[in-house]
Design an enzyme around this catalytic site. Structure first.
Site, PDB file in Angstrom:
ATOM      1  CG  ASP A  47     -20.255   1.132  -0.139  1.00  0.00           C
ATOM      2  OD1 ASP A  47     -21.266   0.441   0.046  1.00  0.00           O
ATOM      3  OD2 ASP A  47     -19.356   0.825  -0.969  1.00  0.00           O
TER       4      ASP A  47
ATOM      5  CG  ASN B 142     -29.306  -3.313  -2.697  1.00  0.00           C
ATOM      6  OD1 ASN B 142     -30.265  -2.709  -3.178  1.00  0.00           O
ATOM      7  ND2 ASN B 142     -28.064  -2.879  -2.803  1.00  0.00           N
TER       8      ASN B 142
ATOM      9  CG  HIS C  82     -25.696  -3.843   3.891  1.00  0.00           C
ATOM     10  ND1 HIS C  82     -25.621  -5.206   3.716  1.00  0.00           N
ATOM     11  CD2 HIS C  82     -25.678  -3.308   2.644  1.00  0.00           C
ATOM     12  CE1 HIS C  82     -25.545  -5.479   2.421  1.00  0.00           C
ATOM     13  NE2 HIS C  82     -25.598  -4.344   1.760  1.00  0.00           N
TER      14      HIS C  82
ATOM     15  CG  HIS D 188     -26.613   0.692   0.430  1.00  0.00           C
ATOM     16  ND1 HIS D 188     -25.349   0.623  -0.114  1.00  0.00           N
ATOM     17  CD2 HIS D 188     -27.093  -0.572   0.399  1.00  0.00           C
ATOM     18  CE1 HIS D 188     -25.074  -0.632  -0.456  1.00  0.00           C
ATOM     19  NE2 HIS D 188     -26.125  -1.381  -0.155  1.00  0.00           N
TER      20      HIS D 188
HETATM   21  P1  AMP Z   1     -25.039  -4.802  -1.252  1.00  0.00           P
HETATM   22  O1  AMP Z   1     -24.830  -4.917  -2.730  1.00  0.00           O
HETATM   23  O2  AMP Z   1     -26.320  -4.106  -0.886  1.00  0.00           O
HETATM   24  O3  AMP Z   1     -24.858  -6.112  -0.544  1.00  0.00           O
HETATM   25  O4  AMP Z   1     -23.924  -3.792  -0.747  1.00  0.00           O
HETATM   26  C1  AMP Z   1     -22.708  -4.195  -0.219  1.00  0.00           C
HETATM   27  C2  AMP Z   1     -21.849  -2.962  -0.150  1.00  0.00           C
HETATM   28  O5  AMP Z   1     -20.755  -3.227   0.698  1.00  0.00           O
HETATM   29  C3  AMP Z   1     -21.281  -2.527  -1.502  1.00  0.00           C
HETATM   30  O6  AMP Z   1     -21.735  -1.213  -1.805  1.00  0.00           O
HETATM   31  C4  AMP Z   1     -19.763  -2.577  -1.293  1.00  0.00           C
HETATM   32  O7  AMP Z   1     -19.071  -1.530  -1.935  1.00  0.00           O
HETATM   33  C5  AMP Z   1     -19.657  -2.500   0.219  1.00  0.00           C
HETATM   34  N1  AMP Z   1     -18.468  -3.106   0.815  1.00  0.00           N
HETATM   35  C6  AMP Z   1     -17.982  -4.352   0.611  1.00  0.00           C
HETATM   36  N2  AMP Z   1     -16.894  -4.569   1.360  1.00  0.00           N
HETATM   37  C7  AMP Z   1     -16.692  -3.437   2.079  1.00  0.00           C
HETATM   38  C8  AMP Z   1     -15.722  -3.031   3.046  1.00  0.00           C
HETATM   39  N3  AMP Z   1     -14.734  -3.844   3.442  1.00  0.00           N
HETATM   40  N4  AMP Z   1     -15.823  -1.791   3.569  1.00  0.00           N
HETATM   41  C9  AMP Z   1     -16.804  -0.955   3.184  1.00  0.00           C
HETATM   42  N5  AMP Z   1     -17.768  -1.276   2.287  1.00  0.00           N
HETATM   43  C10 AMP Z   1     -17.699  -2.494   1.733  1.00  0.00           C
END
Ligand code: AMP
Length: 112
Positions: free
Chosen positions: A30, A88, A101, A103
């Site tokens: 992340d 989420n 996704h 986490h």
């Molecule tokens: P969510 O809030 O569950 O949709 O989580 C999305 C996650 O994607 C967040 O924790 C972000 O920090 C992560 N994220 C967004 N863009 C990228 C990226 N380009 N590379 C890695 N993680 C990302």
């Protein structure tokens, strides 16, 4: 639904720190880690969120995501102490990226 930045990561059009890849799953760090280990584990097919999952259609894929999580936990040396897996879902669930996704958070005692 429009594709997300995660589709570009799957196609290797934008960089990510990839830690696991199979035919069906990709996992990478992340970009804004919330724990010492914070990995995102995603299906390579586009599924917007957990709301689009049903057991009959996606049982194998869900198994693949969990197998990846266990493998990654092993690789990072956190399987024994434990880890947290989070999906989420939707606006109230705090979802920002509409590509399913999981986490994986680990590396310290996690609070809520
Ligand atoms: P969510 O809030 O569950 O949709 O989580 C999305 C996650 O994607 C967040 O924790 C972000 O920090 C992560 N994220 C967004 N863009 C990228 C990226 N380009 N590379 C890695 N993680 C990302």
């Amino acid at each position: 639904m429009a594709e997300t930045i995660f589709s570009k990561i799957i196609r290797k059009e934008i960089p990510a720190k990839i830690v696991f890849e199979s035919d069906t799953v990709l996992a990478f760090h992340d970009i804004h880690p919330k724990a010492p280990v914070h990995i995102l584990i995603i299906p390579k097919i586009e599924i917007p969120s957990a709301r689009e999952i049903n057991g009959r259609e996606h049982a194998q894929l869900l198994g693949d995501l969990f197998d990846a999580a266990n493998q990654i936990a092993e690789d990072f040396g956190v399987r024994e102490n434990g880890f947290r897996l989070i999906f989420n879902c939707g606006p109230d669930g705090g979802q920002e990226v509409y590509h399913l996704h999981m986490h994986l958070l680990a590396g310290k005692k996690l609070g809520f």
